[in-house]
Design a protein around this motif. Structure first.
Motif, short mmCIF file in Angstrom:
data_model
loop_
_atom_site.label_atom_id
_atom_site.label_comp_id
_atom_site.label_asym_id
_atom_site.label_seq_id
_atom_site.Cartn_x
_atom_site.Cartn_y
_atom_site.Cartn_z
N THR A 77 0.67 -1.41 -0.01
CA THR A 77 -0.11 0.04 0.10
C THR A 77 1.05 1.27 0.07
OG1 THR A 77 -0.03 0.02 2.30
CG2 THR A 77 -1.88 -0.99 1.22
N ILE A 87 1.24 1.44 -3.83
CA ILE A 87 -0.18 1.27 -4.55
C ILE A 87 -1.20 1.73 -3.35
CG2 ILE A 87 -1.67 0.09 -5.98
CD1 ILE A 87 1.37 -0.15 -7.11
N GLU A 99 -4.04 2.59 -3.39
CA GLU A 99 -5.68 2.38 -3.55
C GLU A 99 -5.83 1.44 -4.63
OE1 GLU A 99 -8.05 2.94 -1.62
OE2 GLU A 99 -6.92 4.60 -0.78
N GLU A 107 -10.60 -2.28 -11.38
CA GLU A 107 -9.34 -2.51 -11.76
C GLU A 107 -8.52 -3.94 -11.52
OE1 GLU A 107 -8.48 -0.57 -13.85
OE2 GLU A 107 -9.77 1.24 -13.31
N TYR A 143 -3.65 -0.76 -14.43
CA TYR A 143 -4.07 0.24 -13.68
C TYR A 143 -2.76 0.65 -13.02
CZ TYR A 143 -5.58 2.41 -9.12
OH TYR A 143 -5.66 3.31 -8.24
N ILE A 144 -1.82 -0.06 -12.85
CA ILE A 144 -0.78 0.36 -12.11
C ILE A 144 0.30 1.23 -13.07
CG2 ILE A 144 1.71 -0.46 -11.36
CD1 ILE A 144 0.15 -2.68 -10.23
N THR A 174 -2.83 4.22 -15.05
CA THR A 174 -3.47 5.06 -14.18
C THR A 174 -2.52 5.90 -13.22
OG1 THR A 174 -5.51 3.82 -14.48
CG2 THR A 174 -5.25 5.17 -12.30
N LEU A 175 -1.66 4.90 -12.50
CA LEU A 175 -0.73 5.19 -11.54
C LEU A 175 0.76 5.85 -12.10
CD1 LEU A 175 -1.21 2.80 -8.66
CD2 LEU A 175 -2.51 4.93 -9.12
N LEU A 218 3.33 4.23 -13.01
CA LEU A 218 4.73 3.59 -12.58
C LEU A 218 5.05 2.61 -13.58
CD1 LEU A 218 3.32 2.49 -8.88
CD2 LEU A 218 4.96 4.49 -9.32
#
Length: 237
Positions: free
Chosen positions: A144, A147, A149, A154, A162-163, A166-167, A169
């Motif tokens: 956490t 990441i 959330e 997702e 998503y990682i 969206t994030l 990374l």
């Protein structure tokens, strides 16, 4: 098109359509030569193509044995999500998200990676179904601290999408361990194992491009549905 290519394609279709099933013997070279009205040399060239494509295995004294071509290929050395494998190999399947919860990292993983005892993770458990059967059980532990959330939608679709998208990374590399292990009570409950007594277990520790450890995965596979593949080139010592 060369005649041996035509014969190869005809035999390939017969195998894919299960006229010849896994474990069956193809007709002898003489029989095939008579059937297709060609020389044995032409038949041998067609059989070589089948061998190189992974459809048959030659066995001395027996002939050409048909291999199981319904297994899906899992790359050994690549770092690929199940969703990406599903899309590229046209696997008609479904993912069922059974758990997505925050918890402490299990003690055995904490000890393995020398993590703080209070390390928090998203624990994500998913069943992967193919043709209505649960043939993979995926367990993911995502830190956490990296990441924050992980929405259910997702998690059910693709963690890596998503990682990365969206994030923002960058996933770098993973270390993998492959074992064959006896089934557990959890496997019996969450997987359709037929009469299997063992599963293939792939454990992965995954790192970002900046070398930060962020994910531990345990993926449990039914034996008859997958084969684990790699490409290896010999280098002279």
């Amino acid at each position: 098109m060369n005649k041996f290519n035509e014969i190869y394609l005809d035999l390939e279709a017969a195998i894919l359509n299960q006229r010849y099933k896994p474990g069956d013997l193809l007709p002898s070279e003489n029989t095939l030569a008579t059937t297709y009205n060609v020389s044995r040399e032409t038949i041998r060239k067609a059989l070589v193509l089948l061998l190189e494509s992974g459809y048959i295995q030659k066995q001395q004294g027996k002939g050409s044995i048909v291999l199981d071509v319904k297994r899906f290929n899992f790359p050994v050395s690549g770092l690929t999500s199940y969703k990406e494998i599903q899309d590229t190999q046209h696997i008609k399947g479904k993912t069922i998200l059974t758990k997505n919860e925050r918890q402490l990292m299990p003690q055995h993983i904490i000890q393995q990676f020398n993590l703080p005892a209070d390390t928090q993770v998203h624990y994500i458990e998913r069943q992967r179904q193919v043709n209505g059967e649960s043939v993979i059980l995926d367990k993911d532990y995502l830190l956490t601290s990296i990441i924050p959330e992980m929405p259910d939608k997702e998690a059910e679709n693709s963690l890596y999408n998503y990682i990365e998208h969206t994030l923002g990374l960058v996933i770098g590399y993973a270390q993998k361990e492959f074992t064959v292990e006896p089934i557990t009570k959890e496997d019996k409950l969450l997987m359709d194992l037929q009469n299997d007594s063992h599963v293939v277990v792939v454990r992965s520790s995954v790192y970002l491009e900046d070398t930060r450890f962020f994910q531990y995965t345990e993926s449990r596979h039914r034996l008859d549905k997958f084969r684990f593949v790699d490409f290896a080139r010999r280098r002279t010592p």
